[in-house]
Design an enzyme around this catalytic site. Structure first.
Site, PDB file in Angstrom:
ATOM      1  N   HIS A 191       0.813  -1.211   0.000  1.00  0.00           N
ATOM      2  CA  HIS A 191       0.000   0.000   0.000  1.00  0.00           C
ATOM      3  C   HIS A 191       0.849   1.266   0.000  1.00  0.00           C
ATOM      4  O   HIS A 191       0.345   2.336  -0.347  1.00  0.00           O
ATOM      5  CB  HIS A 191      -0.956  -0.010   1.189  1.00  0.00           C
ATOM      6  CG  HIS A 191      -2.126  -0.920   0.987  1.00  0.00           C
ATOM      7  ND1 HIS A 191      -3.375  -0.655   1.495  1.00  0.00           N
ATOM      8  CD2 HIS A 191      -2.244  -2.089   0.313  1.00  0.00           C
ATOM      9  CE1 HIS A 191      -4.210  -1.622   1.147  1.00  0.00           C
ATOM     10  NE2 HIS A 191      -3.532  -2.510   0.437  1.00  0.00           N
ATOM     11  N   HIS A 204      -1.927 -12.405  -2.117  1.00  0.00           N
ATOM     12  CA  HIS A 204      -3.017 -13.041  -1.383  1.00  0.00           C
ATOM     13  C   HIS A 204      -2.707 -14.488  -1.004  1.00  0.00           C
ATOM     14  O   HIS A 204      -3.564 -15.180  -0.459  1.00  0.00           O
ATOM     15  CB  HIS A 204      -4.307 -12.965  -2.198  1.00  0.00           C
ATOM     16  CG  HIS A 204      -4.861 -11.584  -2.288  1.00  0.00           C
ATOM     17  ND1 HIS A 204      -6.039 -11.283  -2.931  1.00  0.00           N
ATOM     18  CD2 HIS A 204      -4.390 -10.394  -1.820  1.00  0.00           C
ATOM     19  CE1 HIS A 204      -6.269  -9.980  -2.858  1.00  0.00           C
ATOM     20  NE2 HIS A 204      -5.275  -9.420  -2.194  1.00  0.00           N
TER      21      HIS A 204
END
EC number: 1.11.1.21
Length: 750
Positions: free
Chosen positions: A91, A279
């Site tokens: 992020h 993920h």
């Protein structure tokens, strides 16, 4: 108190401000950021040198120890902080946009508003707090910008993944960056500006499952995202994980994903690798509805000490954590890098369900409960996925890549390693900025590689003879100046791309850009190639990149009558080393320095000018002196007379400012972009653009223009123009700043 409007405070900084009275006025604040005034380090502090003294392996050892050192105030999922730190790094770097080069992890901006308070960054305040003891230990030898990204890298390594490498060299900034356009919405998760039929979002702080974001678009399969933003909602890094505006449609979500990741400079293969790789580890958090979550860090009370999103559900942490509002654990070994994510994606059929927070997510049909709980070893769960995970299966192109990766694990690991490295380093700029023992040896196309000259750098006598030869070609000095400026001014301070090094102005796509006047550019390049050929008959060599800049230097010297600095040592890139598609984003829609282009229905010409100046890391005085100087030097891209207000064109005079400030001249608009002026005293007629007249109409720019337009302003004008010119010509010379070239080579007799 913390929520009172600023204008109610009757102290410095409070009250009704200029921006309240005149919200559309041209703002120069982005030209005053990240200066010595805000930097706590000494002016001579060199982060690159400090980094070189870092105990790099000791730092990595400490980071590895932290991964499993679960803290009571923020316990680690599955006893390992890896997933949290991968998300933190992702992020930080993932805000990068290739269209304008802004965003990214290069400045450590995740520490500041608005990023530190985005709904997509819930709980990352805790990640940085976990890192503080390590940052404290190593002090100025490691920046927050580097540390946040390195921690993500180490997290992957500690979970069994072999990364591609890591480069340090990102100095910190000390204030929120105001230059990046994150969108025009005024609510979290709003997207009514970036999409023509978007939603207003919601004003409450909290996670990304806001009800307003789920109203949905009528055109989620066809909508276009405004430029240059890459996120689908205000406050998100990428797309809504529940699907477009919360609609659980994996195919429509794939469209959003493709748009967003392409604007991060990622192709389909890199996109699949990043999503599948990221993920594979960790989990999402949605233990309860978002109305349990308190205000974000910037709105939190002072006693929270920079932490936000206090959670009143249960313990507010560990199994009670609320971050995204989604509750998904992708694999059976969330603290280990495996192939389970892709395996489960295709092994199971998926049915829509809700998280405890009410967010849309998917659960495997007819599956056993074998997925571990993050904190209770006696609990097991069925495999779950996000809508955006299923996009990798149900989008035809993503599916092909995903299946290929599933069948070829080593290929997947290599693709993820490379894509992850690119994600973390895309805004690092030239390899000469890259530091540390883990810099990969392989050169990558997205680096915009430039060969290091394999010959002795030209010396002072060479420079003198080359300048004479250039001026003897008969090419007009104004054309030499235009070409040098066109080459150097592609630089973008955000991602450190562009600039004169590499001489890519002679390659596609730059040699076809309208702003570069291709026919004239070809004429200048042909002349300089001739100078190069003649010079190299002596056995010496010179790059065309150096000659382009030197030609501009020679022309400015002739116009100014004073020496102009020149630093040789540039290399020449090849077409094969140039990603044409990627470089198209550097083409300016308007360039006020060359009086090219105009504004749009949303952005004025002068706003584009200030934006461009910020990319060139210019101050307001530097912007002012460069525009005034380039006008009288005849640097307009098409040779027009707009703003060329001098009887001595080609001479570096302050006539632009003297004429602009003449009170006897009155102006009338021709079309809102071009203006006609008449001097009531002399009868002289003038023409100028918005990029010219703004220096007389804007109060702050006019104040600067008055300095250069004064009776004693010529000497300062010349001095400041030469300094600003030299700055732009060398914006991309990080090799020189780092001392890679021997200083004796740079002390040319000029």
């Amino acid at each position: 108190m913390g929520e009172c409007p600023l204008r109610t405070a009757n102290v410095a900084g409070g009250g009704t401000r200029n921006r309240d009275w005149w919200p559309n006025t041209l703002k120069l604040n982005i030209l005053r950021q990240h200066t010595e005034a805000t930097n706590p380090y000494d002016p001579n502090f060199d982060y690159a040198e400090a980094f070189k003294s870092l105990d790099y392996e000791g730092l990595k050892k400490d980071l590895r120890a932290l991964m499993t050192d679960s803290q009571e105030y923020w316990p680690a999922d599955f006893g390992h902080y890896g997933g949290l730190f991968v998300r933190m790094a992702w992020h930080s770097a993932g805000t990068y946009r290739v269209m304008d080069g802004r965003g990214g992890g290069g400045q450590g901006q995740q520490r500041f508003a608005p990023l530190n308070s985005w709904p997509d960054n819930v709980s990352l305040d805790k990640a940085r707090r976990l890192l503080w003891p390590i940052k404290q230990k190593y002090g100025n030898k490691i920046s927050w910008a580097d540390l946040m990204l390195l921690t993500g890298n180490v997290a992957l390594e500690d979970m069994g993944f072999k990364t591609f490498g890591f480069a340090g060299g990102r100095p910190d900034t000390w204030e929120a960056d105001e230059s990046t356009y994150w969108g025009g919405e005024t609510t979290w998760l709003g997207n009514e500006v970036r999409y023509s039929s978007g939603n207003e979002g919601h004003k409450e702080s909290g996670v990304i499952d806001g009800s307003e974001s789920k109203k949905g678009h009528k055109d989620i399969h066809t909508r276009d995202l405004e430029k240059p933003v890459s996120a689908a909602h205000m406050g998100l890094i990428y797309v809504n994980p529940e699907g477009p505006d919360g609609i659980p449609d994996p195919v429509a979500a794939a469209r959003d994903i493709r748009t967003t990741f392409s604007r991060m400079a990622m192709n389909d293969e890199e996109t699949v690798a990043l999503i599948a790789g990221g993920h594979t580890v960790g989990k999402t958090h949605g233990a309860a509805p978002s109305d349990n979550v308190g205000p974000e860090p910037e709105a939190a009370p002072i006693e929270n000490q920079g932490l936000g999103w206090s959670n009143k559900h249960g313990s507010g942490k560990g199994p009670d954590t609320i971050t995204s509002g989604l509750e998904v654990i992708w694999t059976k070994e969330p603290a280990k890098f495996t192939m389970n994510y892709l395996e489960y994606l295709f092994k199971y059929e998926w049915e829509l369900t809700k998280s405890p927070a009410g967010a849309n997510q998917w659960v495997a049909k007819n599956a056993e409960e074998f997925i571990p709980d993050a904190f209770d070893p006696s609990k097991k769960h069925k495999p779950r996925m996000l809508t955006t995970d299923l996009s990798l299966r149900f989008d035809p192109e993503y599916e092909k890549i995903s299946r290929r990766f599933l069948e070829n694990p080593e290929q997947f690991k290599d693709a993820f390693a490379r894509a992850w490295f690119k994600l973390l380093h895309r805004d690092m700029g030239p390899r000469s900025r890259w530091l540390g023992p883990e810099v990969p040896k392989e050169t990558l196309l997205w680096e915009d590689p430039i060969p290091t000259p394999d010959h002795p750098i030209i010396d002072g006598s060479d420079v003198d003879s080359l300048k004479k030869a250039i001026l003897a070609t008969g090419v007009a000095p104004s054309k030499l100046i235009q070409t040098a400026w066109a080459s150097a001014s592609t630089f973008r301070g955000g991602d450190k791309r562009g600039g004169a090094n590499g001489a890519r102005i002679r390659l596609e796509p730059q040699n076809k850009w309208e702003v570069n006047n291709p026919q004239q550019l070809a004429e200048v390049l042909k002349a300089l190639e001739g100078v190069k050929a003649d010079f190299e008959k002596s056995g010496k060599k010179v790059s065309i990149a150096d000659l382009i800049v030197l030609a501009g230097v020679a022309a400015v010297e002739q116009a100014a009558g004073v020496p102009v600095p020149f630093t040789p040592g540039r290399g020449d890139a090849t077409q094969e080393q140039t990603d044409v598609e990627s470089f198209t984003h550097l083409e300016p829609a308007a360039d006020a320095f060359r009086n090219y282009g105009k504004g749009t229905s949303r952005v004025t010409t002068e706003q584009i000018m200030v934006d461009r100046a910020q990319q060139l890391t210019l101050t307001a005085p530097e912007l002012t002196v460069l525009v005034g100087g380039l006008r009288v030097l005849g640097a307009n891209y098409d040779g027009s007379s707009h703003g060329v207000w001098t009887d001595k064109p080609g001479k570096l005079t302050n006539d632009f400012f003297v004429t602009l400030l003449d009170p006897y001249t009155s102006w009338k608009s021709v079309d809102g972009e071009v203006f006609e002026g008449t001097n009531s005293k002399s009868g002289k007629k003038l023409t100028g653009t918005r990029a010219d007249l703004v220096f007389g109409s804007h109060s702050e720019l006019r104040a600067l223009a008055e300095v250069y337009g004064s009776a004693d302003g010529q000497q300062k004008f010349t001095k400041d123009f030469v300094a600003a010119w030299d700055k732009v010509m060398n914006l991309d010379r990080f090799d020189v700043r780092r001392g890679i070239y021997d200083e004796t080579r740079l002390k040319s007799k000029l």
